[in-house]
Design an enzyme around this catalytic site. Structure first.
Site, PDB file in Angstrom:
ATOM      1  N   SER A 117      45.130  71.983  18.549  1.00  0.00           N
ATOM      2  CA  SER A 117      44.653  73.216  18.498  1.00  0.00           C
ATOM      3  C   SER A 117      44.177  74.024  17.388  1.00  0.00           C
ATOM      4  CB  SER A 117      45.710  73.831  19.339  1.00  0.00           C
ATOM      5  OG  SER A 117      47.145  74.127  18.345  1.00  0.00           O
ATOM      6  N   ASP A 361      53.979  83.705  16.889  1.00  0.00           N
ATOM      7  CA  ASP A 361      53.413  82.527  16.724  1.00  0.00           C
ATOM      8  C   ASP A 361      52.726  82.585  15.371  1.00  0.00           C
ATOM      9  OD1 ASP A 361      51.518  80.349  16.263  1.00  0.00           O
ATOM     10  OD2 ASP A 361      50.798  80.670  18.183  1.00  0.00           O
ATOM     11  N   HIS A 364      49.377  79.306  14.764  1.00  0.00           N
ATOM     12  CA  HIS A 364      47.733  79.488  14.971  1.00  0.00           C
ATOM     13  C   HIS A 364      47.312  80.980  14.228  1.00  0.00           C
ATOM     14  CE1 HIS A 364      49.512  77.087  18.392  1.00  0.00           C
ATOM     15  NE2 HIS A 364      48.231  76.317  17.945  1.00  0.00           N
TER      16      HIS A 364
END
Length: 391
Positions: A117, A361, A364
């Site tokens: 990702s 998070d 990311h």
């Protein structure tokens, strides 16, 4: 051809004059090179400087390719300062990203990102950097299972992303449902994945995060899909070395260095412990951080062992593999993660909402943001490589 030559002349002339001849590898000029990096220029050493005049290059709302997991403004992030930083290497400058030139250089070509990702975030960033130079009627985007394809129709070019978070085949290969407790990779050749890599003129690999869940990883030996048979454990770093050797061997057998280039993007760091940069708040992390880390010597939790394995294995390749070193410069950017400002996989509980840092998070990155700089470095490596080799 006239348009291409004009674009190249405008972008490359000054840089070539300053740096010397077009970048060459051991076997001659590298494909796609239009100039060369200045001698002794290390883009990994430098600092983040505010540049509100030129950053960001695009707005979050105008790029339709950003996944909701990365649209921080749409999910309520109150500040925008993370978008306004430019990486400035010491002693040299990056050539300005030119979307039209890149599209011209990709005419008739296929560019493919392969990885997890974080790599997909870089892929989407590149689409955002390029898409404004293409009319709506001249582009398309589709996703089929693990493969996403952006088409620049007028250039007969595709820019693609293939989901393979561990590069080797694994039980995390489903592009949507890949959250598993015990990760298992296949020790056999990676034919299932590599058939999608065939024919790409530019390959951009990454793989790191999925190897760091524990000290060991399980490896399935044999050719069938029965995950209960013949599973052995290996140190994660050594399994990583094994898989990178497979990638190198595949490149040596399948990549033509006369018309293709391969790159490997180094580890993207996380910022899960604010005590690492001097914050005494118990349980603190990237949540509510709005400024980069200023300590030039700062190094977080990124595994130096894994970075060393990457360097050692890629150095054995008989075909050039350009290393896009994003790790150190990204270590400073505690402020640029998605934090809580993203589409959540599961609705936060009342306890989590009372303590936002508990579900932030810190892996990311918001877009626009840090991955745009990764693409600046990729752009430089691709079009302005160093004279000695692609590394």
């Amino acid at each position: 051809m006239t348009k291409l030559l004009a674009v190249l002349a405008l972008v490359a002339a000054a840089f070539i004059c300053a740096a010397g001849q077009v970048g060459e590898g051991a076997g001659g000029p590298l494909p796609f090179a239009v100039g060369a990096a200045p001698e002794g220029c290390d883009v990994g050493q430098g600092e983040w400087v505010r540049d509100e005049a030129a950053r960001p290059w695009y707005q979050e709302w105008e790029c339709p390719y950003i996944q909701p997991q990365l649209t921080c403004q749409a999910h309520g992030r109150p500040d925008k300062g993370y978008q306004n930083w430019r990486w400035q290497p010491r002693g040299c400058s990056l050539p300005s990203f030119n979307a039209t030139m890149m599209l011209e250089m990709l005419r008739g070509k296929r560019m493919l990102f392969v990885g997890d990702s974080l790599n997909r975030g870089q892929y989407v960033s590149l689409l955002c950097l390029l898409h404004r130079a293409i009319p709506d009627s001249g582009k398309s985007f589709e996703t089929i299972d693990s493969l996403s394809i952006f088409r620049a129709k007028d250039y007969d070019a595709t820019i693609e992303f293939y989901w393979a978070p561990m590069l080797a085949e694994s039980n995390s290969d489903d592009a949507v449902v890949h959250r598993v407790d015990d990760r298992v990779i296949r020790g056999a050749p990676m034919d299932k994945h590599s058939r999608f890599w065939q024919g790409a003129h530019i390959l951009v690999f990454n793989s790191y995060l999925w190897w760091t869940a524990g000290d060991n990883i399980q490896i399935l030996r044999g050719a069938d899909n029965d995950m209960s048979k013949d599973i052995v454990e290996m140190k994660a770093a050594e399994a990583y070395r094994l898989v990178l050797h497979q990638v190198v061997r595949w490149l040596e057998r399948n990549a033509d260095p006369k018309n293709s280039r391969a790159f490997f993007v180094t580890a993207s760091p996380t910022h899960t412990d604010s005590k690492a940069w001097g914050d005494e708040v118990e349980g603190g992390n990237c949540y509510n951080q709005t400024e980069p880390i200023r300590d030039a010597s700062y190094w977080g939790s990124t595994s130096r062992e894994m970075l060393r394995v990457t360097e050692e294995v890629l150095a054995t390749s008989r075909v050039p593999v350009g290393v896009v070193n994003i790790t150190q410069l990204s270590e400073y950017r505690r402020d640029a993660h998605t934090q809580t400002y993203k589409k959540q996989w599961a609705e936060p509980t009342a306890e989590q909402r009372a303590d936002p840092s508990s579900y932030a998070d810190c892996t990311h990155w918001c877009l626009p943001g840090v991955p745009d700089t990764w693409n600046e470095l990729l752009y430089w490596k691709l079009f302005f490589p160093s004279n000695d080799q692609a590394l």
